[in-house]
Design a protein around this motif. Structure first.
Motif, PDB file in Angstrom:
ATOM      1  N   SER A 131     -96.717   5.438   5.135  1.00  0.00           N
ATOM      2  CA  SER A 131     -96.120   4.129   5.391  1.00  0.00           C
ATOM      3  C   SER A 131     -97.238   3.118   5.624  1.00  0.00           C
ATOM      4  O   SER A 131     -98.405   3.485   5.853  1.00  0.00           O
ATOM      5  CB  SER A 131     -95.231   4.194   6.630  1.00  0.00           C
ATOM      6  OG  SER A 131     -96.025   4.423   7.791  1.00  0.00           O
ATOM      7  N   LYS A 132     -96.879   1.828   5.611  1.00  0.00           N
ATOM      8  CA  LYS A 132     -97.904   0.804   5.824  1.00  0.00           C
ATOM      9  C   LYS A 132     -98.528   0.928   7.211  1.00  0.00           C
ATOM     10  O   LYS A 132     -99.726   0.699   7.380  1.00  0.00           O
ATOM     11  CB  LYS A 132     -97.306  -0.595   5.646  1.00  0.00           C
ATOM     12  CG  LYS A 132     -98.362  -1.680   5.731  1.00  0.00           C
ATOM     13  CD  LYS A 132     -97.917  -3.002   5.165  1.00  0.00           C
ATOM     14  CE  LYS A 132     -99.074  -4.011   5.208  1.00  0.00           C
ATOM     15  NZ  LYS A 132     -98.699  -5.317   4.649  1.00  0.00           N
ATOM     16  N   ARG A 135    -101.062   3.584   7.033  1.00  0.00           N
ATOM     17  CA  ARG A 135    -102.218   3.131   6.247  1.00  0.00           C
ATOM     18  C   ARG A 135    -103.132   2.247   7.099  1.00  0.00           C
ATOM     19  O   ARG A 135    -104.357   2.304   6.979  1.00  0.00           O
ATOM     20  CB  ARG A 135    -101.749   2.367   5.000  1.00  0.00           C
ATOM     21  CG  ARG A 135    -101.069   3.247   3.969  1.00  0.00           C
ATOM     22  CD  ARG A 135    -100.734   2.481   2.704  1.00  0.00           C
ATOM     23  NE  ARG A 135     -99.849   3.250   1.845  1.00  0.00           N
ATOM     24  CZ  ARG A 135     -99.462   2.866   0.632  1.00  0.00           C
ATOM     25  NH1 ARG A 135     -99.871   1.701   0.145  1.00  0.00           N
ATOM     26  NH2 ARG A 135     -98.658   3.632  -0.073  1.00  0.00           N
ATOM     27  N   GLN A 136    -102.504   1.413   7.971  1.00  0.00           N
ATOM     28  CA  GLN A 136    -103.317   0.607   8.880  1.00  0.00           C
ATOM     29  C   GLN A 136    -104.087   1.503   9.849  1.00  0.00           C
ATOM     30  O   GLN A 136    -105.234   1.206  10.202  1.00  0.00           O
ATOM     31  CB  GLN A 136    -102.432  -0.368   9.663  1.00  0.00           C
ATOM     32  CG  GLN A 136    -101.875  -1.528   8.837  1.00  0.00           C
ATOM     33  CD  GLN A 136    -102.970  -2.429   8.297  1.00  0.00           C
ATOM     34  OE1 GLN A 136    -103.583  -2.134   7.271  1.00  0.00           O
ATOM     35  NE2 GLN A 136    -103.232  -3.530   8.980  1.00  0.00           N
TER      36      GLN A 136
END
Length: 297
Positions: A131-132, A135-136
């Motif tokens: 998920s974003k 990823r962060q």
């Protein structure tokens, strides 16, 4: 000083992205760099991290000049750019191992940053499967690999859902306990949730530089609370020092109190005593919002 910016200007053709700005950031501070889109935030971030050069002025990071000591600056800074550049086809651990080799750091450090950033459950996956929010986390893990003294984050929470926002905020505050953090955002709530100090930029110029505690209203505060069902305004006005109640949306209320005491614990106890479930509970810094609108409108 961890960051020293002195009379910096940056010109692109006929456009002045930064116009003679100066400030310093002390070791251990978490500073929010706040401004509307296009104000010059990302430009300054790129100068601080040696990606681009200023047209005029001088910048030092960890006492290293960004022009004369680029390698030293890069070794002492962890950077998460706005558009987190990741190799989506690589596995999380593979990607971090690749960067550990670039930084020439111990392989044991890879497991350390995976644990620190909460990536352990996802470490076996390809980055493209994450998920974003995760990823962060990979981007933050990479920025922390070489144990930098200064962490520079450009819009680290853009596009995240509410749960991801809370996780990343907590992570930034955790790593900020022993590092200097310079955080760029256009979201005031991010500054309120994470930072000790705010610098506001508008049209390339610094228009405010203040400690958050100095911005808090001396006379009143507003608490945002969400319950699991609707509550009568008169019911909430029974809270100590309650001055006004506004139902902003569905079961979300803004309660203004005529005191500087943090009233969130009182709201929590009130909900418990009246068998209400709290879904969110935040303090709103009305003075920061007012200042931002005043200086950037």
């Amino acid at each position: 000083m961890s960051i020293e910016v002195e009379n910096i200007s940056k010109v692109y053709g006929e456009q002045k992205a930064l116009d003679d700005i100066s400030f310093t950031v002390s070791k251990g501070e978490i500073v929010g760099f706040l401004g509307p889109n296009g104000a010059g935030k990302s430009t300054l971030m790129k100068i601080l991290t040696t990606y681009i050069n200023a047209t005029e002025g001088q910048v030092k990071v960890n006492n290293f000049d960004v022009l004369e000591n680029k390698q030293n600056v890069q070794n002492s800074v962890g950077y998460l750019p706005e558009h987190n550049p990741l190799y989506l086809e690589m596995y999380v651990k593979e990607y971090l191992t690749f960067n550990a080799n670039v930084y020439k750091v111990s392989k044991a450090r890879i497991n350390d940053v995976i644990d620190l950033t909460g990536l352990t459950p996802e470490a076996h996956k390809k980055i493209g499967q994450l998920s974003k929010g995760y990823r962060q986390r990979v981007g933050l893990a990479n920025a922390l690999l070489h144990e930098p003294n200064v962490l520079i984050l450009d819009e680290p929470t853009t596009g995240l859902d509410p749960n991801q926002l809370i996780d990343i905020r907590h992570l930034i505050k955790t790593v900020g306990k022993d590092k200097t953090v310079f955080l760029s955002t256009h979201i005031m709530q991010e500054v309120e949730a994470i930072c000790d100090r705010v610098i506001i930029i508008n049209k390339g110029q610094i228009v405010a530089d203040k400690k958050l505690k100095d911005l808090r209203d001396d006379q009143e505060q507003t608490v945002i609370v969400e319950f699991d069902y609707r509550v009568e305004d008169a019911f909430l006005l029974k809270l100590p020092h309650a001055k006004s109640v506004t139902n902003t949306h569905d079961f979300i209320y803004e309660v203004t109190f005529s005191t500087t005491e943090d009233m969130r614990s009182h709201v929590f106890d009130f909900a418990h005593d009246n068998e209400l479930k709290i879904l969110q509970l935040n303090q709103k810094n009305a003075s920061l919002e007012s200042l931002f609108r005043e200086l950037t409108s």
